[in-house]
Design a protein around this motif. Structure first.
Motif, short mmCIF file in Angstrom:
data_model
loop_
_atom_site.label_atom_id
_atom_site.label_comp_id
_atom_site.label_asym_id
_atom_site.label_seq_id
_atom_site.Cartn_x
_atom_site.Cartn_y
_atom_site.Cartn_z
N UNK A 1 0.76 -1.26 0.04
CA UNK A 1 0.47 0.24 0.43
C UNK A 1 0.90 1.16 0.03
N UNK A 2 1.98 1.06 0.81
CA UNK A 2 3.22 2.06 1.00
C UNK A 2 3.69 2.81 -0.89
N UNK A 3 4.26 1.60 -1.32
CA UNK A 3 4.49 1.55 -2.75
C UNK A 3 3.38 2.42 -3.44
N UNK A 4 2.70 1.74 -3.54
CA UNK A 4 1.04 1.99 -4.49
C UNK A 4 0.85 3.77 -4.28
N UNK A 5 1.31 3.89 -3.44
CA UNK A 5 0.57 5.93 -2.45
C UNK A 5 2.04 6.60 -3.21
N UNK A 6 3.21 5.67 -3.29
CA UNK A 6 4.48 5.93 -3.61
C UNK A 6 4.86 6.52 -5.07
N UNK A 7 3.81 5.47 -5.76
CA UNK A 7 3.22 5.77 -7.68
C UNK A 7 2.97 6.50 -7.64
N UNK A 8 1.42 6.37 -6.89
CA UNK A 8 0.65 7.52 -6.52
C UNK A 8 1.23 9.23 -7.11
N UNK A 9 1.92 9.41 -6.12
CA UNK A 9 2.35 10.93 -5.70
C UNK A 9 3.32 10.98 -7.37
N UNK A 10 4.42 9.81 -7.67
CA UNK A 10 5.28 10.20 -8.43
C UNK A 10 4.76 10.52 -9.79
N UNK A 11 3.56 9.50 -10.02
CA UNK A 11 3.23 9.82 -11.36
C UNK A 11 1.38 10.75 -11.93
N UNK A 12 1.66 11.40 -10.67
CA UNK A 12 0.57 12.68 -10.71
C UNK A 12 1.27 13.62 -10.55
N UNK A 13 2.93 13.21 -10.39
CA UNK A 13 3.72 14.77 -9.86
C UNK A 13 3.29 15.62 -9.17
N UNK A 14 2.89 15.00 -7.79
CA UNK A 14 2.51 15.64 -6.95
C UNK A 14 3.67 15.60 -6.15
N UNK A 15 4.57 14.92 -6.51
CA UNK A 15 6.56 14.69 -5.44
C UNK A 15 7.10 14.75 -6.59
N UNK A 16 8.51 15.19 -6.46
CA UNK A 16 9.44 14.59 -7.82
C UNK A 16 10.10 12.91 -7.54
N UNK A 17 10.44 12.89 -5.14
CA UNK A 17 11.28 11.73 -5.21
C UNK A 17 10.95 11.50 -3.93
N UNK A 18 10.77 9.88 -3.95
CA UNK A 18 10.52 8.81 -2.64
C UNK A 18 11.90 8.45 -2.00
#
Ligand code: F6P
Ligand code: MG
Length: 444
Positions: A262-279
């Motif tokens: 679930x954490x990896x999916x959230x992190x993927x969403x953050x990056x692929x949506x442009x909300x974050x650039x690095x995790x």
């Protein structure tokens, strides 16, 4: 003045700390012993007689440890001479000097947070002192099993993520924030699946993680997700005017198995949506609290996801692997995460780690143990501000995603705790309730 409340401890007979030390910790040790014993043949095949001797030695150290817990013996200094040994022994001396010379630091009399952490460090000592089995992870079987038992839920979640990503370009701001909230909550409830609360009993995700969100909504006691959303968006907007080269979200991981996915999916969403650039993911240096993520668990989980015989699941796995190799994602560990300190000590005791977290735009802390460390595992009133309980720990805007499994909860509305206590007396420890609790600059 405003004193800091005392640490939770097993001194209070019948408290959750007491029951943990009396019942749950010995059970966890017994399981660890069984696991080592069950692997006897494997050790023999790999290392011959030497493997068998190491197995016996490790088991005898763990049985001795279990006996020390059950008979409330004084805590002993570590003897394995590793890089963190000295700091553990110093920590013990500090605890001892606070107690004075009337009493010795012991399992039932010392702070629960400290003795519970110490037990996991002693388990590791029993392993490390016994080459050639000194790389053995006594909790590995449970972690991999809980991953496999959650397969259906993992597939459902990866499919859901794939669907979002197909339409990502066309999403309105509202849809985006809705998906964000859903995946944040999936990651929150993923924290139900830890193996230490169940003393290593099976504890995997069976139901579809998305479909169950609505019915879980009312169990979220504090929901600051809007502040988290605003924080992500404001740092994105400020991007141009900042010296920073990247927006970064740090995730201080908790458990392997379904929660990690679930954490990896959230992190993927953050990056692929442009909300974050690095995790930046933060994990543990050695097996900890039964199911916590180590570097090995992290890599294993991504490899398993890639290898799955399911289109969206394996697609996710490949995507995650490429985020890692491109440096968009990175995994870090630091000895501080496997020490007993409250996080308000981080700036002094692990200034390098504190400085690292300061570079993040947002830090997500997963799980119950991180919440206990954020609040010092102290006997705070329920209406005390989260900020007060953090006692100056504010490296960056931060948010705790936690299901409640210990007797500490701050930041509630007046009367909320009392009401819960009448409705459901074990609300703080039964893992049914959760918080999304934020601390940082208030944004609009
Ligand atoms: O007492 C419950 C417990 O075992 C605590 O010791 C610990 O805080 C927690 O469970 C572990 O939960 P989590 O994996 O959410 O940190
Ligand atoms: Mg955990």
């Amino acid at each position: 003045g405003h004193g800091v409340p005392p640490s939770l401890s097993a001194k209070v007979t019948g408290s959750f700390a007491y029951l943990t030390i009396r019942d749950r910790m010995p059970t966890i040790l017994t399981k660890a012993i069984d696991t080592i014993h069950r692997n006897k043949n494997k050790f023999f095949e790999e290392y011959g007689e030497e493997g068998i001797n190491a197995e016996k030695q490790a088991i005898s150290l763990l049985s001795k440890l279990r006996n020390e817990v059950q008979t409330d013996k004084p805590l002993l200094e570590l003897m394995d001479g590793l890089s963190d040994t000295e700091s553990w022994n110093q920590y013990m001396q500090r605890q001892q000097s606070q107690l004075g010379d009337q009493e010795l630091v012991s399992w039932f009399k010392s702070p629960w947070l400290y003795v519970e952490c110490y037990m996991y460090r002693r388990i590791q000592e029993a392993i490390w002192l016994n080459p050639p089995i000194n790389n053995f992870d006594v909790f590995n079987e449970g972690k991999t099993q809980s991953f496999f038992e959650s397969q259906q839920a993992v597939m459902a979640l990866c499919t859901y993520l794939g669907d979002i990503q197909k339409s990502m370009e066309k999403l309105s701001e509202n849809q985006m924030s809705e998906y964000f909230n859903k995946l944040l909550q999936v990651s929150l409830w993923g924290n139900k699946c830890d193996l230490s609360i169940s003393a290593g009993q099976e504890n995997s995700q069976k139901a579809s993680p998305i479909d169950s969100l609505n019915s879980l909504q009312s169990f979220i006691l504090v929901n600051d997700s809007n502040m988290v959303w605003l924080t992500l968006n404001s740092s994105r907007r400020l991007q141009g005017s900042r010296k920073k080269t990247a927006d970064r979200v740090d995730i201080v991981l908790d458990n392997a198995g379904f929660e990690l996915v679930t954490d990896l999916v959230l992190a993927d969403f953050l990056v692929s949506s442009g909300l974050a650039r690095h995790i930046h993911f933060h994990g543990k240096c050695f097996p900890w609290f039964v199911s916590d993520v180590t570097a090995n668990d992290f890599q294993w989980t991504i490899r398993q996801t890639m290898a799955a015989n399911h289109k969206w699941m394996s697609k996710s796995g490949y995507q995650w692997q490429s985020y890692l190799s491109e440096g968009i994602w990175s995994y870090h560990d630091h000895p501080f995460w496997t020490q007993p300190h409250e996080f308000c000590d981080m700036a002094a005791d692990a200034p390098d780690l504190y400085a690292t977290l300061q570079e993040a735009d947002l830090v997500l802390f997963k799980g119950d143990l991180n919440y206990r460390k954020l609040t010092g595992d102290r006997d705070w009133g329920h209406t005390v501000d989260f900020c007060t309980a953090l006692r100056g720990f504010e490296p960056a805007p931060l948010c705790s995603l936690r299901t409640l499994k210990a007797n500490v909860q701050v930041g509630l509305q007046p009367g909320q705790g009392e009401k819960l206590s009448t409705q459901d007396p074990s609300w703080m420890t039964n893992g049914k309730y959760a918080v999304i609790q934020f601390h940082g600059p208030k944004l609009e």
